[in-house]
Design an enzyme around this catalytic site. Structure first.
Site, PDB file in Angstrom:
ATOM      1  N   TYR A 236      43.863  20.513  75.094  1.00 39.00           N
ATOM      2  CA  TYR A 236      42.393  20.437  74.597  1.00 39.00           C
ATOM      3  C   TYR A 236      42.674  19.764  73.131  1.00 39.00           C
ATOM      4  CZ  TYR A 236      37.620  21.465  73.801  1.00 39.00           C
ATOM      5  OH  TYR A 236      36.126  21.303  73.564  1.00 39.00           O
TER       6      TYR A 236
ATOM      7  N   TYR B 234      34.137  12.959  75.356  1.00 37.75           N
ATOM      8  CA  TYR B 234      34.219  14.538  74.887  1.00 37.75           C
ATOM      9  C   TYR B 234      33.129  15.336  75.833  1.00 37.75           C
ATOM     10  CZ  TYR B 234      33.120  19.056  72.052  1.00 37.75           C
ATOM     11  OH  TYR B 234      33.111  19.995  71.769  1.00 37.75           O
TER      12      TYR B 234
END
Lengths: 313, 390
Positions: B294, B344
């Site tokens: 992440y 994103y």
């Protein structure tokens, strides 16, 4: 696919890749025009003005094939209009125009007697973009400039933004109506936390302490995570501590704060960690481990906060 | 954590394009992605009887389920904590299928994060005084401490302090991700690689995080179809087994404000999960061929590399500098360009890339794709999984 995406796709199919021209110069490159241009621009370079083999300033490239004052192109030029795409964007509501960039490259100097003609190609119509001016798209034009022997003398890549002027953008808002004074967001003061905020209004930084096992905790919570007691009291911090970490916030600038806005994580001497603002020290002078002290300050009506200052390195 | 009872696999993937302005509703994005995942899996909408997503997703599971042709929904669940919710839905899907509650689960996320409410804007999602977000953030918002970048900056600053890492070390991560993105046509930064110099001259957002340390803001949707490995045998796609998966929150964990761990240079949730995940999957760090870590902010990659034992504590910056996680490296990280380079979509686009790699369909295809590590958000209660090619 949304309507506006479809509209732009149609424009792309119609215009992108189409090379339009030639557009001829009204006049051959002449010392008179070069002199006029240099006089207007304040250019004194002898290469353009004095030498017997004087050349034209390369940045004049675009000017040779300009339309005349009536908007007409020189004889034998194409009837097609390179900028038809901009008109179509106008009719779709993208009425705002801004030239975004203009990159020229020069392949050779132009000199007296050269007769220039140009071609223009729409290279790209971008997807919809959100810009500070409003929603719109970027149109990229590629122009090529040739001499009378069809030799490439220079080219240019020009980007325009065509946009729908924003009704409610920040800039418009400030022009039309004064911004309402924006305050800090007030904290939620609930059963578990109102003592903390009231304490600050009373000039005290209060730390929760478990009545059973004396474990201190912050931020406030109803149950002691060590012994599960719901009984607690508060102790008053002496407001001294050590910087554990920090950041200087530069962006986005959110009212009503001053920027850079320095936030510190402070290990208070009582043993809990707290996040708060720090004033009075340039961000680049702050170091982890600096000793700090908080002063309780009423920052707006009904809201008091601990503000730290560095006391010792 | 005991061993997986029955094996569970990802058998379908779907996604919209990733953009800065989708021009349509989040609901439409979610439906488009979910529908294409179902088609990809070879199942029918009527076969889908479970839905799992993020608490932050604005598209109710019953709405998406109905529109893709779903009939009865036997299982639905949501996972909290922003990007920390990127793995929870997979964990829930595994549990639900293994326990016989349902058969085929869609995991999805659809968002207009760029053209709608931007998480980094400091705008407030809810002023409702009973909302747990508002209660929690009350200790930060009044000081202007309001953006994810500023919260994670605190961790990055500690990491620099403790291990001598520099902004250049963060920059090398971004450069690596932008390199992958530059050859990925789905990426916003397709054909736009970045140099370390450009990273270093980008504007400061929340010191030490510069603009190019921050992930993008994007519109788009991603969806997966999860079912048993047994059923996957009758389906067209190469199954990607969820070899191990779990979530993690610790007493010191907080929602995006990870300030109360004893050591905030780490994200200790990842350390807590590593042994379990390797143990259940029956692999070790050296068996991991590539990873999807992440990357809301570039420095967050570093403690994850350490937690999952790809290097010793504090040495991740050297691992990055050696090219280990980059194109051609021993264990490439975020071969789609990550959330910094591609888009994103709250972590799910990275998991999509893992599936593509294992199917041999990545624009940046690598050779060894047996095992991949995937993580959800850093600095939040989170999750992680190991995926295995079948």
């Amino acid at each position: 696919m949304s309507e506006s995406h479809k509209e732009l796709d149609l424009l792309r199919q119609k215009f992108v890749g189409q090379r339009v021209g030639p557009y001829y110069a009204w006049n051959k490159v002449s010392r008179t025009q070069v002199w006029q241009w240099c006089a207007a621009m304040g250019e004194t370079n002898p290469n353009y003005l004095q030498k017997s083999d004087a050349v034209a300033p390369p940045t004049m490239l675009q000017s040779w094939t300009f339309r005349d004052v009536h908007g007409n192109y020189a004889p034998d030029s194409t009837d097609k209009n390179t900028y038809e795409v901009l008109g179509e964007l106008d009719s779709l509501g993208y009425v705002g125009s801004v030239a975004v960039s203009y990159d020229q490259s020069y392949h050779r100097y132009l000199k007296e007697g050269d007769h220039v003609h140009s071609f223009s190609t729409i290279k790209d119509i971008s997807d919809l973009k959100s810009t500070g001016l409003g929603e719109g798209c970027f149109v990229t034009e590629f122009a090529e400039y040739f001499d009378h022997d069809d030799q490439l003398c220079g080219d240019a890549t020009i980007t325009y933004l065509k946009y729908k002027p924003q009704q409610s953008s920040k800039t418009n808002r400030s022009e039309t109506a004064p911004l309402k004074k924006v305050g800090r967001i007030s904290p939620v003061e609930n059963h578990d936390s109102k003592h903390f905020w009231q304490g600050l209004r009373d000039g005290k930084l209060l730390i929760q302490e478990c009545s059973e096992c004396q474990t201190k905790r912050h931020p406030p919570q109803p149950m002691c995570e060590t012994c599960q007691s719901l009984e607690w009291q508060t102790i008053e911090s002496n407001c001294f501590g050590t910087i554990y970490s920090y950041t200087a916030i530069h962006y986005p600038e959110i009212p009503p704060f001053d920027y850079p806005n320095v936030i510190v994580l402070v290990d208070l001497d009582e043993g809990v960690r707290i996040a708060a603002q720090l004033e009075g020290t340039q961000p680049e002078k702050i170091e982890i481990g600096d000793r700090v002290q908080a002063h309780i300050k009423e920052v707006q009506d009904g809201l008091a906060l601990p503000i730290f200052k560095v006391t010792a390195k | 954590m005991t061993n997986m009872k029955d094996k569970i696999a990802i058998v379908g993937i779907g996604a919209t394009e990733f953009s800065k302005n989708s021009g349509r509703s989040e609901m439409q994005l979610a439906c488009e992605a979910a529908h294409s995942a179902v088609k990809d899996s070879g199942l029918q909408g009527a076969d889908i009887d479970g839905m799992a997503t993020f608490s932050m997703d604005n598209n109710w599971e019953i709405e998406v389920h109905r529109q893709i042709g779903g009939q009865e929904l036997r299982f639905f669940s949501r996972t909290e904590f922003g990007g920390g919710g990127a793995i929870g839905p997979f964990a829930h899907a595994v549990s639900a299928i293994q326990s016989g509650q349902c058969n085929n689960v869609i995991v999805y996320r659809g968002m207009n994060e760029r053209s709608g409410l931007r998480f980094g804007s400091g705008e407030i999602m809810s002023m409702n005084a009973l909302n747990p977000d508002m209660i929690h953030f009350s200790h930060y918002f009044p000081t202007g401490f309001m953006t994810p970048a500023s919260w994670i900056a605190m961790c990055a600053r500690r990491y620099m302090h403790q291990y001598g890492a520099t902004s250049e070390d963060f920059g090398r991560i971004t450069v690596s991700l932008r390199d992958f993105a530059s050859t990925n046509p789905n990426a916003f930064f397709y054909q736009k690689p970045l140099t370390l110099e450009e990273h270093q001259s980008s504007k400061m957002i929340a010191d030490p995080l510069r603009l190019f340390d921050c992930c993008q803001e994007s519109d788009g949707a991603v969806a997966f179809v999860i079912t048993s490995l047994e059923r996957a045998k009758d389906l067209p796609q190469t199954p990607v087994e969820i070899a191990s998966v779990r979530q993690c929150a610790l007493p010191s964990s907080r929602q995006v404000t990870p300030f109360y761990h004893q050591d905030i240079a780490q994200f200790p949730e990842f350390d807590a999960m590593a042994d379990d995940l390797y143990g259940v999957a029956g692999v070790q760090a050296e068996d991991i061929d590539f990873a999807c870590l992440y990357d809301h902010f570039s420095p967050s990659i570093l403690p994850q590399l350490e937690a999952f034992k790809f290097c010793a504590r504090g040495e991740a910056k050297d691992l990055v500098a050696s090219g280990h996680i980059s194109r051609g490296g021993k264990m490439p990280v975020n071969t789609n360009g990550g959330q910094i380079g591609e888009a994103y979509i709250h972590g799910l686009n990275g998991i999509l890339e893992v599936v593509r790699q294992m199917r041999g369909e990545s624009p940046n295809q690598i050779d060894n794709t047996e095992h991949a590590l995937v993580t959800a958000g850093a600095g939040v209660p989170t999750g992680a999984a190991i995926l295995r090619k079948h």
